[in-house]
Design a protein around this motif. Sequence first.
Motif, PDB file in Angstrom:
ATOM      1  N   LEU A 193       1.030  -1.131  -0.062  1.00 32.44           N
ATOM      2  CA  LEU A 193      -0.503   0.106  -0.093  1.00 32.44           C
ATOM      3  C   LEU A 193       0.861   1.253  -0.164  1.00 32.44           C
ATOM      4  N   ASN A 194       2.165   1.149   0.203  1.00 31.80           N
ATOM      5  CA  ASN A 194       2.986   2.297   0.377  1.00 31.80           C
ATOM      6  C   ASN A 194       2.334   3.426   1.606  1.00 31.80           C
ATOM      7  N   CYS A 195       1.682   2.845   2.657  1.00 36.02           N
ATOM      8  CA  CYS A 195       1.130   3.870   3.666  1.00 36.02           C
ATOM      9  C   CYS A 195       0.979   2.820   4.753  1.00 36.02           C
ATOM     10  N   ASP A 196       0.620   3.538   5.791  1.00 37.57           N
ATOM     11  CA  ASP A 196       0.630   2.780   7.078  1.00 37.57           C
ATOM     12  C   ASP A 196      -0.796   1.984   6.986  1.00 37.57           C
ATOM     13  N   GLU A 197      -0.596   0.759   7.074  1.00 37.59           N
ATOM     14  CA  GLU A 197      -2.073  -0.154   6.923  1.00 37.59           C
ATOM     15  C   GLU A 197      -2.824   0.128   7.877  1.00 37.59           C
ATOM     16  N   LYS A 198      -2.618   0.322   9.278  1.00 38.64           N
ATOM     17  CA  LYS A 198      -3.605   0.417  10.166  1.00 38.64           C
ATOM     18  C   LYS A 198      -4.282   1.978   9.937  1.00 38.64           C
ATOM     19  N   LEU A 199      -3.434   2.652   9.505  1.00 32.34           N
ATOM     20  CA  LEU A 199      -3.754   4.220   9.379  1.00 32.34           C
ATOM     21  C   LEU A 199      -4.925   3.939   8.078  1.00 32.34           C
ATOM     22  N   PHE A 200      -4.501   3.275   7.086  1.00 25.05           N
ATOM     23  CA  PHE A 200      -5.473   3.341   5.732  1.00 25.05           C
ATOM     24  C   PHE A 200      -7.086   2.785   6.147  1.00 25.05           C
ATOM     25  N   PHE A 201      -6.841   1.536   7.087  1.00 23.97           N
ATOM     26  CA  PHE A 201      -8.228   1.070   7.546  1.00 23.97           C
ATOM     27  C   PHE A 201      -8.916   2.113   8.349  1.00 23.97           C
ATOM     28  N   ARG A 202      -8.296   3.085   9.316  1.00 23.85           N
ATOM     29  CA  ARG A 202      -8.911   3.978  10.076  1.00 23.85           C
ATOM     30  C   ARG A 202      -9.425   5.219   9.072  1.00 23.85           C
ATOM     31  N   GLN A 240     -16.665   9.013  -3.770  1.00 24.56           N
ATOM     32  CA  GLN A 240     -15.871   9.393  -5.007  1.00 24.56           C
ATOM     33  C   GLN A 240     -14.467   9.128  -5.249  1.00 24.56           C
ATOM     34  N   LEU A 241     -13.988   8.314  -3.947  1.00 21.08           N
ATOM     35  CA  LEU A 241     -12.367   8.028  -4.263  1.00 21.08           C
ATOM     36  C   LEU A 241     -12.300   6.722  -4.448  1.00 21.08           C
ATOM     37  N   SER A 242     -11.530   6.276  -5.579  1.00 14.65           N
ATOM     38  CA  SER A 242     -10.941   5.330  -5.871  1.00 14.65           C
ATOM     39  C   SER A 242     -10.270   4.365  -4.566  1.00 14.65           C
ATOM     40  N   VAL A 243      -9.858   3.148  -4.635  1.00 16.29           N
ATOM     41  CA  VAL A 243      -8.960   2.516  -3.621  1.00 16.29           C
ATOM     42  C   VAL A 243      -7.643   3.363  -3.769  1.00 16.29           C
ATOM     43  N   ALA A 244      -7.041   3.533  -5.161  1.00 19.09           N
ATOM     44  CA  ALA A 244      -5.778   4.215  -5.089  1.00 19.09           C
ATOM     45  C   ALA A 244      -5.751   5.615  -4.520  1.00 19.09           C
ATOM     46  N   SER A 245      -7.039   6.452  -4.713  1.00 18.26           N
ATOM     47  CA  SER A 245      -7.164   7.674  -3.945  1.00 18.26           C
ATOM     48  C   SER A 245      -7.135   7.556  -2.511  1.00 18.26           C
ATOM     49  N   PHE A 246      -7.744   6.590  -2.028  1.00 20.60           N
ATOM     50  CA  PHE A 246      -7.543   6.487  -0.354  1.00 20.60           C
ATOM     51  C   PHE A 246      -6.238   6.152   0.070  1.00 20.60           C
ATOM     52  N   ILE A 247      -5.399   5.575  -0.888  1.00 18.76           N
ATOM     53  CA  ILE A 247      -4.085   5.239  -0.443  1.00 18.76           C
ATOM     54  C   ILE A 247      -3.452   6.541  -0.481  1.00 18.76           C
ATOM     55  N   GLU A 248      -3.675   7.269  -1.550  1.00 27.99           N
ATOM     56  CA  GLU A 248      -2.871   8.620  -1.746  1.00 27.99           C
ATOM     57  C   GLU A 248      -3.584   9.568  -0.516  1.00 27.99           C
ATOM     58  N   LEU A 249      -4.611   9.541  -0.219  1.00 27.17           N
ATOM     59  CA  LEU A 249      -5.255  10.274   0.979  1.00 27.17           C
ATOM     60  C   LEU A 249      -4.423   9.816   2.237  1.00 27.17           C
ATOM     61  N   THR A 250      -4.371   8.572   2.540  1.00 27.83           N
ATOM     62  CA  THR A 250      -3.578   8.028   3.762  1.00 27.83           C
ATOM     63  C   THR A 250      -2.093   8.508   3.808  1.00 27.83           C
ATOM     64  N   GLN A 251      -1.399   8.442   2.579  1.00 25.23           N
ATOM     65  CA  GLN A 251      -0.142   9.082   2.573  1.00 25.23           C
ATOM     66  C   GLN A 251      -0.077  10.466   3.058  1.00 25.23           C
ATOM     67  N   LEU A 252      -0.977  11.079   2.503  1.00 17.13           N
ATOM     68  CA  LEU A 252      -0.964  12.639   2.720  1.00 17.13           C
ATOM     69  C   LEU A 252      -0.954  13.184   4.234  1.00 17.13           C
ATOM     70  N   ILE A 253      -2.022  12.209   4.922  1.00 16.12           N
ATOM     71  CA  ILE A 253      -2.520  12.267   6.273  1.00 16.12           C
ATOM     72  C   ILE A 253      -1.099  11.780   7.214  1.00 16.12           C
ATOM     73  N   GLU A 254      -0.471  10.704   6.496  1.00 18.58           N
ATOM     74  CA  GLU A 254       0.757  10.163   7.260  1.00 18.58           C
ATOM     75  C   GLU A 254       1.889  11.411   7.225  1.00 18.58           C
ATOM     76  N   ASN A 255       1.923  11.989   6.286  1.00 19.09           N
ATOM     77  CA  ASN A 255       3.050  12.952   5.965  1.00 19.09           C
ATOM     78  C   ASN A 255       2.679  14.246   6.585  1.00 19.09           C
ATOM     79  N   ASP A 256       1.554  14.434   7.118  1.00  8.55           N
ATOM     80  CA  ASP A 256       1.114  15.668   7.526  1.00  8.55           C
ATOM     81  C   ASP A 256       1.244  15.749   8.970  1.00  8.55           C
ATOM     82  N   ASN A 257       1.173  14.288   9.688  1.00 13.72           N
ATOM     83  CA  ASN A 257       1.478  14.094  11.057  1.00 13.72           C
ATOM     84  C   ASN A 257       2.882  14.021  11.381  1.00 13.72           C
ATOM     85  N   ASN A 258       3.772  14.032  10.527  1.00  8.15           N
ATOM     86  CA  ASN A 258       5.014  13.743  10.883  1.00  8.15           C
ATOM     87  C   ASN A 258       6.030  14.809  10.810  1.00  8.15           C
TER      88      ASN A 258
END
Length: 258
Positions: A193-202, A240-258
Amino acid sequence: MSVRAKKHLGQHFLTDETIAERIANTLSFNGYKHVLEIGPGMGVLTKYLLKKDITTHVIEIDTESVAYLKANYLNLANRVYEKDFLKYDLKDVFQEEPFAVIGNFPYNISTQIVFKTLEMREQIPEFSGMFQKEVAERICSKEGSKVYGILSVLTQAFYDAEYLFTVPPTVFNPPPKVDSGVLLLKRKENVNLNCDEKLFFRVVKTAFQQRRKTLRNSLKTFNLSDNLKANVIFDKRPEQLSVASFIELTQLIENDNN
């Protein structure tokens, strides 16, 4: 001797041999040596699995069904597990070996069966079975659909999902009040997923809990920076978000919190 269908277990026994055989034929039986059938009842699907070049195992919580299977399928007797699929550690049976999952699933636990499969996806390359039609459609639906939701996104992040065919209530005893649908899940190759999996699920679960709201409003609990909330992705609603968009969204949130 036959088994009485028990309402509290959500049992509806399939009586149509042609459909049972069709379901058994949905799996490829390639790349693994074992198949686990959930809730076999009186074995209408089991008998077709036993004809395949595969080792069939069944898991059944109903004592009456277990006794029936052991008496009528002697070559299966030592691979009938009287356990609750949702609570049982399947490593006791399969260790690290891959296995497919199949079944005419009890409606009341069918979504939990999918979630447990996702947890065990490293071992489950293929999954096929019968659900309430609307649940099967939801799992397979794409973004933009009214029924697209948590189950669709989380399943399709790891599996290719295909709705195969619809089954009418008349082929069950007792007949359910709704149509059923058979689907097939094939695990995607090398999913990362190239993102934190637990965060993606959340993120997915939180977004769909308020599906009518834009992501800017539904994801407030993530304490996002104003800078991130200005991103146009937050103008959208979750469906409106595809699976790929949700992954991208999770990456954005992950980077925002770092």
